[in-house]
Design a protein around this motif. Structure first.
Motif, short mmCIF file in Angstrom:
data_model
loop_
_atom_site.label_atom_id
_atom_site.label_comp_id
_atom_site.label_asym_id
_atom_site.label_seq_id
_atom_site.Cartn_x
_atom_site.Cartn_y
_atom_site.Cartn_z
N GLU A 169 -18.51 4.85 2.37
CA GLU A 169 -17.94 6.10 1.95
C GLU A 169 -17.72 6.06 0.40
O GLU A 169 -18.00 7.22 -0.11
CB GLU A 169 -16.48 6.36 2.39
CG GLU A 169 -16.29 6.78 3.88
CD GLU A 169 -16.48 5.49 5.02
OE1 GLU A 169 -16.66 4.20 4.36
OE2 GLU A 169 -16.39 5.83 6.03
N LYS A 192 0.86 -1.29 0.03
CA LYS A 192 -0.19 0.06 -0.05
C LYS A 192 0.98 1.18 0.02
O LYS A 192 0.53 2.31 -0.78
CB LYS A 192 -0.89 0.04 1.24
CG LYS A 192 -1.77 1.29 1.42
CD LYS A 192 -2.88 1.42 0.38
CE LYS A 192 -3.72 2.84 0.60
NZ LYS A 192 -4.59 2.79 1.92
N ASP A 232 -13.29 5.23 -2.60
CA ASP A 232 -13.44 6.66 -2.80
C ASP A 232 -12.04 7.27 -2.49
O ASP A 232 -11.63 8.39 -2.78
CB ASP A 232 -14.19 7.05 -1.91
CG ASP A 232 -14.18 7.04 -0.44
OD1 ASP A 232 -13.37 6.10 -0.13
OD2 ASP A 232 -14.06 8.15 0.44
N ASP A 233 -11.28 6.47 -1.97
CA ASP A 233 -9.74 6.71 -1.50
C ASP A 233 -8.69 6.19 -2.77
O ASP A 233 -8.50 5.53 -2.89
CB ASP A 233 -9.18 6.18 -0.30
CG ASP A 233 -7.85 6.64 -0.16
OD1 ASP A 233 -7.16 7.59 -0.79
OD2 ASP A 233 -7.17 5.89 0.82
N PRO A 234 -8.28 7.35 -3.55
CA PRO A 234 -7.76 7.16 -4.76
C PRO A 234 -6.51 6.24 -4.52
O PRO A 234 -6.09 5.19 -5.17
CB PRO A 234 -7.07 8.41 -5.25
CG PRO A 234 -7.88 9.30 -4.76
CD PRO A 234 -8.47 9.11 -3.36
N ALA A 235 -5.82 6.51 -3.32
CA ALA A 235 -4.40 5.55 -2.90
C ALA A 235 -5.02 4.02 -2.91
O ALA A 235 -4.35 3.35 -3.31
CB ALA A 235 -3.75 6.06 -1.74
N GLN A 236 -6.06 3.87 -2.06
CA GLN A 236 -6.61 2.57 -1.89
C GLN A 236 -6.97 2.00 -3.18
O GLN A 236 -6.75 0.66 -3.51
CB GLN A 236 -7.73 2.74 -0.87
CG GLN A 236 -8.16 1.16 -0.65
CD GLN A 236 -7.26 0.35 0.37
OE1 GLN A 236 -5.99 1.02 0.60
NE2 GLN A 236 -7.53 -0.70 0.38
N TYR A 284 1.63 3.45 -2.87
CA TYR A 284 0.68 4.11 -3.65
C TYR A 284 0.40 5.66 -3.00
O TYR A 284 -0.60 6.17 -3.28
CB TYR A 284 -0.50 3.37 -3.88
CG TYR A 284 -0.09 2.13 -4.68
CD1 TYR A 284 -0.24 2.33 -6.17
CD2 TYR A 284 0.16 0.94 -4.27
CE1 TYR A 284 0.17 1.22 -6.91
CE2 TYR A 284 0.53 -0.27 -4.84
CZ TYR A 284 0.48 -0.13 -6.36
OH TYR A 284 1.01 -1.01 -7.14
N ARG A 342 -14.04 1.03 3.29
CA ARG A 342 -14.58 2.40 2.90
C ARG A 342 -15.81 2.09 1.85
O ARG A 342 -16.10 3.17 1.31
CB ARG A 342 -13.63 3.23 2.42
CG ARG A 342 -12.24 3.86 3.33
CD ARG A 342 -11.44 4.49 2.55
NE ARG A 342 -12.27 6.01 2.55
CZ ARG A 342 -12.42 6.90 3.24
NH1 ARG A 342 -12.12 7.05 4.65
NH2 ARG A 342 -13.00 8.19 2.76
N ARG A 391 -9.27 13.78 1.14
CA ARG A 391 -9.05 13.96 -0.11
C ARG A 391 -10.29 13.43 -1.04
O ARG A 391 -10.60 13.93 -2.10
CB ARG A 391 -7.89 12.69 -0.69
CG ARG A 391 -7.23 12.75 -1.75
CD ARG A 391 -6.07 11.97 -1.76
NE ARG A 391 -5.53 11.61 -3.46
CZ ARG A 391 -5.06 10.59 -3.91
NH1 ARG A 391 -4.47 9.67 -3.04
NH2 ARG A 391 -4.55 10.51 -5.01
N SER A 392 -10.84 12.19 -0.77
CA SER A 392 -12.08 11.88 -1.38
C SER A 392 -13.10 12.81 -1.60
O SER A 392 -14.02 12.80 -2.14
CB SER A 392 -12.63 10.41 -1.16
OG SER A 392 -13.35 10.61 0.04
N ARG A 393 -13.18 13.88 -0.41
CA ARG A 393 -14.50 14.69 -0.21
C ARG A 393 -13.90 16.06 -0.94
O ARG A 393 -14.84 17.04 -0.60
CB ARG A 393 -14.83 14.72 1.29
CG ARG A 393 -15.91 13.81 1.61
CD ARG A 393 -15.79 12.37 1.33
NE ARG A 393 -16.92 11.68 1.58
CZ ARG A 393 -17.27 10.40 1.17
NH1 ARG A 393 -16.33 9.89 0.29
NH2 ARG A 393 -18.32 9.65 1.65
N ASP A 415 -5.74 2.52 -6.24
CA ASP A 415 -4.61 2.39 -6.99
C ASP A 415 -3.70 1.31 -6.41
O ASP A 415 -3.46 0.29 -6.99
CB ASP A 415 -3.75 3.65 -6.80
CG ASP A 415 -4.05 4.53 -7.70
OD1 ASP A 415 -5.36 4.59 -8.51
OD2 ASP A 415 -3.45 5.86 -7.62
#
Lengths: 486, 387
Positions: free
Chosen positions: B267, A7, B219-223, A10, B264, A68-70, B225
């Motif tokens: 979310e 993880k 919704d978390d780009p890092a997750q 990323y 998530r 970040r997502s919001r 990816d």
């Protein structure tokens, strides 16, 4: 070595995140609420705020992903976030392009009721003095069809519009005739007490798909105190009219509004129960407006904002309990705000719009031919203040009316993204400009916000709703349903 | 599990090229002119002449003697007894192999466009290969005209089909031309559509019933990816979805549920409701126990029983936003009742099974069952028959 990366590969490194535009305010002593320009909100602990703003969050912090997502923060390579935020902001404002939808025709000021909180109505037989003429109606329709809006709603108000039903009929038929060529999505509403409904009127409403918007203040006793008429039978006439109208027009073609008086304050549950008993699926808990007879008769000052908020919160808590027990019932003002909070849409409610809804969302053609920027504007005029009388239907052109300084100045001066204290308020995305209210009470379209009862009332509601959603997951699910019904 | 490909017992076709596609016919009355390209499926001693090829199942191998003289034929094991009229098969002479490419009786016909991919998903069921497999495109071009027009839907899958760019779009154009009444479903990670030019070209096909299923795992780009093992993938996928919807193309968002996406999920559903309200369908999908999933089992496996409340909440969030939502690949006994209106029996027929415990279940017929790979490689210990 695994062919899969971990993880941490990323996560952002060798760079720092950036801030997207957001505002914040204290929610309570421990927490802040952040909001962005599309109305997304998030609740954080006090100590987190400085860290966020100073770009000291680590990509591994759980709140980092959320922000970040919001779309409160973004990473240098994020292109989609900016596009999504722009898309949501455009969606929220998309209604503006349509311009005026709601056109209110005050076909008469005469009324069979004499409600002490009413702003405008007259007990009079003098038709010439208080009824709109056919010529005014024709010129009013000219104005209606100048609006570029693909959807046009014509609402008949009074007084009691059914006392001048001949003119209502004339306007409906004439509007439909003109619309044969113009093909707008045309809708009609009559605001009526239902007390004077006849089979003939209902038949006309049925043929022309006319909705009825009525008033119900609560139990029979309370309703009759609030809404006196000769015979002291307002509630009974309402209930009879309601069932006749539902049968003729369809159950959902009749709605009701309530007004909170001093007598209402201790009995919010019984008011809601009365709505339940009569089969309504929601209620609009509405404070008294500071216009017209409400001020003259001192009704408006009979309770303060704090007292009304207690009434509202007690009612809302009861309605949430109803929902938890499986009964679908909404508080409609809450629903309007929740749509702003939980979706990317804007419900287009005139009191909560920015730029203000005056003129550009709704316009009023008064019985005497005066054109007003909103329903409240004409009530203000009945108190002798014509600040929002933006023209006369027979003597002014569409351009003169819609480009009048009175309208444009009020719109510009009250624009919340530039008004002191509104522009940096965390709750601005949920609120509205309301220049008429502020002018009526404080003498100018902006006013000093710490003194504004409008500001106090709405801020308290916004905070209350956010706290409810933060502390009660089930309430949040219920609210999500309300938010999306608009 | 149906066996869709493997070794044959015997091939006799001296004149045929190394690899040939045949449309199967069981019609003894087929006009002679149409027999020249078809393979006749032998069912009894009465065998018509003039077919390009003959298919004989092992239990009928005595009938090989009844074939027309010099007839080309393939002898198949009983694994392939499901083959029927209008199916399309590939016979590879050198490898002595068969592959069933299209089954007329199945609602789930997937056509593999490529095994190449620019994702390397932790749970990939079809692990990608970095090879030039453009022969698959050529084969698809030959296959499409052989598929019957009455086919309701076909699915193009990969790998990542859009890596072939315009050549993949040519396949779609061909399909629209030959199969105008057939719906097309495409499984793509959507990243190619970050190019407006490519999206415009795709939209210009103007297919009336074509949908792209695009995965979004967080919704978390890092997750996201991390799950797809590709940096910047989330950003490109979102840009792709936006470009597609700007041009009114149908888009489905697909979320595979596992330990890395459940955290998530609510979310993610809120994110979809606020940002992607315009997508046409959202599918929340159970994990398939095959491919890379088995290598990453510790990172991925979570019993659906353990996440059933999260699933309920997530479905409710999407439903309240008014979205069209479905729950795929779950066993009926592992979801809460509030999920049932959105529950679909979704596992493709050829890889769909039940376990022995299920035999006593009163609601078996309502249940979507398990992936064959699950039956083999592990499934929830909480599967409980309804009684």
């Amino acid at each position: 070595m695994s062919k899969f990366s971990e993880k941490k590969e990323y996560l952002l490194n060798n760079a720092t995140y950036k801030l997207l535009p957001f505002k914040f305010d204290r929610l309570n002593s421990q927490k802040y609420v952040l909001t962005n320009l599309s109305g997304e909100f998030t609740v954080i602990e006090n100590h987190e705020l400085e860290k966020i703003v100073n770009q000291k969050l680590s990509p591994e912090d759980s709140i980092y992903s959320h922000l970040r997502s919001r779309h409160f923060i973004y990473e240098p390579a994020d292109k989609a976030a900016i596009q999504l935020l722009a898309l949501k902001a455009r969606t929220k404002l998309s209604r503006l392009a349509n311009f005026t939808n709601l056109h209110i025709f005050v076909v008469t000021l005469r009324c069979d009721h004499s409600c002490p909180y009413c702003q405008v109505s007259r007990q009079s037989e003098d038709k010439a003095a208080f009824d709109m003429t056919k010529n005014m109606a024709d010129r009013g329709l000219d104005l209606v069809f100048r609006s570029p809006s693909p959807a046009l709603k014509i609402e008949f108000q009074g007084g009691e519009p059914l006392l001048n039903f001949e003119l209502v009929k004339y306007i409906v038929l004439e509007a439909k005739k003109r619309n044969e060529k113009l093909n707008r999505d045309l809708a009609f509403v009559i605001a009526t007490t239902l007390s004077l409904l006849t089979d003939e009127i209902l038949e006309f409403c049925k043929v022309h798909n006319i909705f009825l918007s009525s008033s119900l203040d609560g139990t029979e006793e309370l309703h009759n105190i609030n809404r006196p008429r000769a015979g002291k039978n307002s509630h009974q006439r309402f209930v009879e009219g309601l069932s006749k109208a539902r049968l003729a027009l369809g159950f959902d073609s009749v709605s009701a509004l309530m007004t909170t008086t001093e007598q209402s304050l201790p009995q919010v549950k019984s008011i809601i129960d009365e709505y339940l008993r009569l089969g309504f699926t929601g209620i609009f808990l509405r404070p008294l407006s500071p216009y017209g007879f409400a001020i003259k008769t001192k009704k408006y000052r009979a309770y303060n904002t704090e007292r009304w908020l207690d009434f509202y919160k007690e009612g809302l808590a009861y309605i949430i309990e109803l929902n938890k027990s499986g009964i679908r019932f909404t508080e409609q003002y809450t629903s309007l705000i929740l749509t702003k909070m939980l979706t990317s849409n804007d419900p287009g409610f005139v009191d909560l719009m920015n730029p203000a809804g005056i003129g550009i969302a709704a316009v009023v053609i008064n019985y005497d031919g005066g054109v007003y920027a909103s329903d409240e504007s004409r009530m203000l005029a009945e108190m002798g203040d014509d600040s929002f009388r933006i023209g006369h239907i027979e003597y002014n052109t569409y351009e003169e009316i819609m480009l009048s300084d009175k309208l444009l100045d009020a719109l510009e001066n009250s624009f919340t993204l530039s008004v002191p204290m509104c522009s940096d308020c965390a709750f601005e995305p949920y609120c509205g400009a309301e220049p008429v209210y502020h002018h009526a009470v404080y003498g100018d379209a902006v006013a000093r916000k710490p003194e504004s009862e409008f500001c106090k009332r709405n801020m308290a509601i916004f905070k209350h709703l956010i706290e409810l959603m933060h502390s009660d997951a089930e309430a949040k699910q219920i609210f999500l349903g309300w938010a999306n019904r608009c | 599990m149906l066996k869709l490909g493997g070794k044959v017992i015997e091939i006799q076709s001296p004149g045929a090229p190394n690899s040939s596609l045949y449309s199967i016919s069981t019609n003894k009355e087929l006009p002679r002119i149409l027999r020249a390209t078809k393979a006749f499926l032998v069912s009894d001693a009465e065998i018509p002449e003039g077919f390009k090829h003959y298919i004989v199942l092992d239990h009928l191998k005595n009938l090989i003697n009844n074939l027309p003289s010099n007839a080309e034929y393939t002898l198949l094991s009983e694994d392939y007894s499901y083959i029927s009229n209008d199916d399309v098969i590939r016979i590879s002479k050198e490898k002595s192999a068969i592959r069933v490419l299209y089954r007329a009786n199945s609602p789930n016909n997937g056509i593999l466009i490529t095994e190449q991919c620019n994702h390397y998903c932790l749970m990939c069921s079809q692990p990608p290969k970095a090879i030039d497999d453009s022969w698959l495109l050529a084969e698809t071009s030959a296959l499409i005209p052989m598929i019957p027009r009455y086919t309701r839907e076909i699915c193009f899958t990969g790998g990542e089909p859009t890596l072939f760019g315009e050549r993949f779009l040519d396949i779609l154009r061909l399909t629209k031309s030959y199969l105008p009444e057939t719906g097309i479903h495409i499984l793509s990670n959507g990243r190619s559509f970050k190019s407006e030019a490519f999206t415009k070209s795709y939209a210009s096909i103007e297919h009336p019933d074509m949908m792209i299923g695009i995965p979004l795992y967080s919704d978390d780009p890092a997750q996201h990816d991390y799950i797809v093992q590709a940096k910047g993938a989330f950003d490109e996928t979102i840009l792709g979805i936006l470009n597609l919807k700007k041009l009114n193309q149908k888009v489905e968002v697909r979320v595979v549920l596992h330990k890395q996406s459940i955290g998530r999920l609510k979310e993610l559903c809120e994110f979809i409701g606020r940002n992607l309200l315009f997508v046409d369908h959202v599918a929340l999908m159970g994990l398939e126990m095959t491919g890379f999933t088995r290598a990453n089992l510790n990172e991925l496996w979570i019993d659906p029983y353990a996440y059933k409340d999260v699933l309920s909440d997530s479905v409710q969030i999407l439903a309240r936003y008014g979205m069209n939502v479905s729950v795929y690949n779950h066993q009926l006994c592992l979801v809460n009742a509030d999920v049932l209106p959105y529950y679909k029996k979704s596992i493709s027929d050829w890889k769909n099974e039940f376990i022995e415990d299920c035999n006593s279940c009163k609601r078996l017929s309502e249940c979507g069952g398990l992936f064959s790979s699950g039956v083999q490689n592990g499934y929830s210990k909480n599967i409980t028959p309804f009684c």
